[in-house]
Design a protein around this motif. Structure first.
Motif, PDB file in Angstrom:
ATOM      1  N   ALA A 168      31.904  30.181  42.433  1.00  0.00           N
ATOM      2  CA  ALA A 168      31.999  31.048  41.317  1.00  0.00           C
ATOM      3  C   ALA A 168      31.682  32.440  41.639  1.00  0.00           C
ATOM      4  N   MET A 169      31.091  32.442  42.683  1.00  0.00           N
ATOM      5  CA  MET A 169      30.608  33.985  43.008  1.00  0.00           C
ATOM      6  C   MET A 169      31.596  34.727  43.806  1.00  0.00           C
ATOM      7  N   THR A 170      32.076  33.824  44.685  1.00  0.00           N
ATOM      8  CA  THR A 170      33.214  34.313  45.702  1.00  0.00           C
ATOM      9  C   THR A 170      34.396  34.488  44.891  1.00  0.00           C
ATOM     10  N   ALA A 171      34.826  33.875  44.003  1.00  0.00           N
ATOM     11  CA  ALA A 171      36.079  33.891  43.047  1.00  0.00           C
ATOM     12  C   ALA A 171      35.806  35.183  42.093  1.00  0.00           C
ATOM     13  N   THR A 172      34.703  35.518  41.732  1.00  0.00           N
ATOM     14  CA  THR A 172      34.428  36.766  41.027  1.00  0.00           C
ATOM     15  C   THR A 172      34.599  38.037  41.843  1.00  0.00           C
ATOM     16  N   THR A 173      34.036  37.958  43.035  1.00  0.00           N
ATOM     17  CA  THR A 173      34.324  39.209  43.895  1.00  0.00           C
ATOM     18  C   THR A 173      35.768  39.269  44.254  1.00  0.00           C
ATOM     19  N   SER A 174      36.265  38.040  44.707  1.00  0.00           N
ATOM     20  CA  SER A 174      37.411  38.214  45.502  1.00  0.00           C
ATOM     21  C   SER A 174      38.679  38.590  44.556  1.00  0.00           C
ATOM     22  N   VAL A 216      51.679  46.885  40.763  1.00  0.00           N
ATOM     23  CA  VAL A 216      52.128  46.039  39.800  1.00  0.00           C
ATOM     24  C   VAL A 216      52.674  46.934  38.455  1.00  0.00           C
ATOM     25  N   PRO A 217      54.063  46.638  37.941  1.00  0.00           N
ATOM     26  CA  PRO A 217      54.306  47.105  36.697  1.00  0.00           C
ATOM     27  C   PRO A 217      53.566  47.118  35.503  1.00  0.00           C
ATOM     28  N   ARG A 218      53.356  47.957  34.654  1.00  0.00           N
ATOM     29  CA  ARG A 218      52.606  48.129  33.698  1.00  0.00           C
ATOM     30  C   ARG A 218      52.428  46.867  32.771  1.00  0.00           C
ATOM     31  N   ARG A 219      53.705  46.499  32.380  1.00  0.00           N
ATOM     32  CA  ARG A 219      53.897  45.334  31.701  1.00  0.00           C
ATOM     33  C   ARG A 219      53.217  44.256  32.138  1.00  0.00           C
ATOM     34  N   ALA A 220      53.333  44.066  33.556  1.00  0.00           N
ATOM     35  CA  ALA A 220      52.929  42.759  34.102  1.00  0.00           C
ATOM     36  C   ALA A 220      51.533  42.667  34.430  1.00  0.00           C
ATOM     37  N   ARG A 221      50.709  44.077  34.128  1.00  0.00           N
ATOM     38  CA  ARG A 221      49.226  44.174  34.689  1.00  0.00           C
ATOM     39  C   ARG A 221      48.358  42.982  33.646  1.00  0.00           C
ATOM     40  N   VAL A 222      49.032  42.726  32.443  1.00  0.00           N
ATOM     41  CA  VAL A 222      48.091  42.000  31.614  1.00  0.00           C
ATOM     42  C   VAL A 222      48.016  40.308  32.272  1.00  0.00           C
ATOM     43  N   VAL A 223      49.433  40.008  32.550  1.00  0.00           N
ATOM     44  CA  VAL A 223      49.463  38.637  33.508  1.00  0.00           C
ATOM     45  C   VAL A 223      48.639  38.755  34.445  1.00  0.00           C
ATOM     46  N   CYS A 224      48.205  39.579  35.455  1.00  0.00           N
ATOM     47  CA  CYS A 224      47.380  39.621  36.494  1.00  0.00           C
ATOM     48  C   CYS A 224      46.022  39.613  36.186  1.00  0.00           C
ATOM     49  N   TRP A 225      45.530  40.166  34.926  1.00  0.00           N
ATOM     50  CA  TRP A 225      44.200  40.013  34.318  1.00  0.00           C
ATOM     51  C   TRP A 225      43.946  38.616  33.924  1.00  0.00           C
ATOM     52  N   VAL A 226      45.058  38.163  33.387  1.00  0.00           N
ATOM     53  CA  VAL A 226      45.029  36.697  32.733  1.00  0.00           C
ATOM     54  C   VAL A 226      44.723  35.608  33.653  1.00  0.00           C
ATOM     55  N   VAL A 227      45.413  35.903  34.715  1.00  0.00           N
ATOM     56  CA  VAL A 227      45.648  34.836  36.059  1.00  0.00           C
ATOM     57  C   VAL A 227      44.131  35.004  36.557  1.00  0.00           C
ATOM     58  N   ALA A 228      43.680  36.287  36.776  1.00  0.00           N
ATOM     59  CA  ALA A 228      42.421  36.561  37.610  1.00  0.00           C
ATOM     60  C   ALA A 228      41.322  35.706  36.533  1.00  0.00           C
ATOM     61  N   VAL A 229      41.314  36.100  35.420  1.00  0.00           N
ATOM     62  CA  VAL A 229      40.228  35.630  34.672  1.00  0.00           C
ATOM     63  C   VAL A 229      40.215  33.816  34.446  1.00  0.00           C
ATOM     64  N   LEU A 230      41.246  33.587  34.219  1.00  0.00           N
ATOM     65  CA  LEU A 230      41.539  32.062  34.190  1.00  0.00           C
ATOM     66  C   LEU A 230      41.148  31.380  35.456  1.00  0.00           C
ATOM     67  N   SER A 231      41.336  32.018  36.854  1.00  0.00           N
ATOM     68  CA  SER A 231      41.278  31.513  37.864  1.00  0.00           C
ATOM     69  C   SER A 231      39.530  31.454  38.008  1.00  0.00           C
ATOM     70  N   VAL A 232      38.815  32.426  37.700  1.00  0.00           N
ATOM     71  CA  VAL A 232      37.579  32.695  37.977  1.00  0.00           C
ATOM     72  C   VAL A 232      36.675  31.643  37.024  1.00  0.00           C
ATOM     73  N   LEU A 233      37.211  31.420  35.733  1.00  0.00           N
ATOM     74  CA  LEU A 233      36.633  30.496  34.823  1.00  0.00           C
ATOM     75  C   LEU A 233      37.075  29.020  35.420  1.00  0.00           C
ATOM     76  N   GLY A 234      38.220  28.978  35.893  1.00  0.00           N
ATOM     77  CA  GLY A 234      38.642  27.663  36.612  1.00  0.00           C
ATOM     78  C   GLY A 234      37.760  27.074  37.573  1.00  0.00           C
ATOM     79  N   VAL A 235      37.373  28.082  38.535  1.00  0.00           N
ATOM     80  CA  VAL A 235      36.612  27.576  39.616  1.00  0.00           C
ATOM     81  C   VAL A 235      35.111  27.182  39.051  1.00  0.00           C
ATOM     82  N   GLY A 236      34.658  27.805  38.023  1.00  0.00           N
ATOM     83  CA  GLY A 236      33.403  27.339  37.626  1.00  0.00           C
ATOM     84  C   GLY A 236      33.561  26.047  36.865  1.00  0.00           C
TER      85      GLY A 236
END
Length: 260
Positions: free
Chosen positions: A156-162, A174-194
């Motif tokens: 969980a810690m490594t996923a958060t920092t990475s 990343v184009p501005r319109r696609a940045r929300v997608v990047c945030w969603v993928v990152a947050v879901l990945s961190v939650l998914g790891v846990g």
């Protein structure tokens, strides 16, 4: 003559800013635990065996473990995600490759930030595990095994920092319109790891929460050190939504060079 004087002063000012940046990075690494107030509170509750938290841990572990036992295909998917896709080694290699690319591009200070964030997170997590010495869950008919102590979750810690490093470095590209997608993928990945670590029965929920909180504290502190360096060199403040160094999106710039 005034122009010449300014030119002579600029390298010295940049070197002074570089030294301040290095000092701030070291200071951020040293005070990470002390600054992580939510993590410190959680650590006190874990060490004190606070009953509501202990009940939550056991309920989550037993409930998710039963699902894992009853659905072998689902459990196999969780193993692949946890042991390969989101494995700490995989994420650290990704950060290392990103750091190398930043060095090649000339963004030395951004590379230093990425490396310092990853290394600090790893060492700090290992140190806390050694100090706390919390045992992992012991369940009937276990579906997975993991070595070492339990609190906080290294995954969980490594996923958060990475994922924070990936986001804060690469968002400018990343184009501005696609940045929300990047945030969603990152947050879901961190939650998914846990989720995978609790569902596989190798961590308590509070272990995962501790990994998230401590990893976030490291990222916040090292990011603030980087932002302070930008301020020292006269560059404009940045927002988390645009990454730490928006100038990285330029055509092979000297992103470490402050405007004069």
């Amino acid at each position: 003559m005034p122009t010449k004087t300014l030119t002579l002063r600029s390298p010295a000012r940049r070197r002074m800013a570089d030294r301040r940046f290095g000092i701030r990075l070291l200071a951020a690494a040293g005070v990470a635990t002390a600054a992580a107030v939510p993590f410190a509170l959680l650590l006190v509750l874990v060490e004190g065996k606070w009953r509501p938290l202990r009940d939550l841990d056991h309920d989550a572990a037993n409930g998710l473990h039963q699902v894992a036992v009853d659905h072998p295909a689902w459990t196999s998917t969780l193993r692949v995600l946890s042991n390969y896709v989101w494995d700490p080694l995989t994420l650290r290699v990704g950060v290392a490759l990103l750091t190398g690319w930043l060095l090649w591009r000339g963004a030395r200070r951004l590379a230093a930030w990425a490396a310092a964030t990853a290394v600090t997170g790893g060492l700090l997590g290992l140190g806390v595990k050694t100090l706390v010495e919390r045992a992992r869950p012991v369940l009937e008919d276990p579906v997975a095994h993991a070595p070492g102590y339990s609190f906080p979750s290294g995954h969980a810690m490594t996923a958060t920092t990475s994922f924070a490093v990936f986001l804060l470095v690469l968002l400018p590209l990343v184009p501005r319109r696609a940045r929300v997608v990047c945030w969603v993928v990152a947050v879901l990945s961190v939650l998914g790891v846990g989720f995978t670590r609790v569902a596989l029965g190798v961590h308590w929920f509070s272990d995962v929460l501790g990994g998230w909180l401590l990893g976030l504290a490291v990222v916040v502190l090292t990011s603030r050190a980087f932002e302070a360096w930008r301020s020292d060199t006269g560059q404009r403040p940045t927002h988390v939504a645009e990454g730490l160094e928006p100038e990285l999106s330029g055509p092979s710039p000297e992103p470490d060079t402050a405007p004069r």
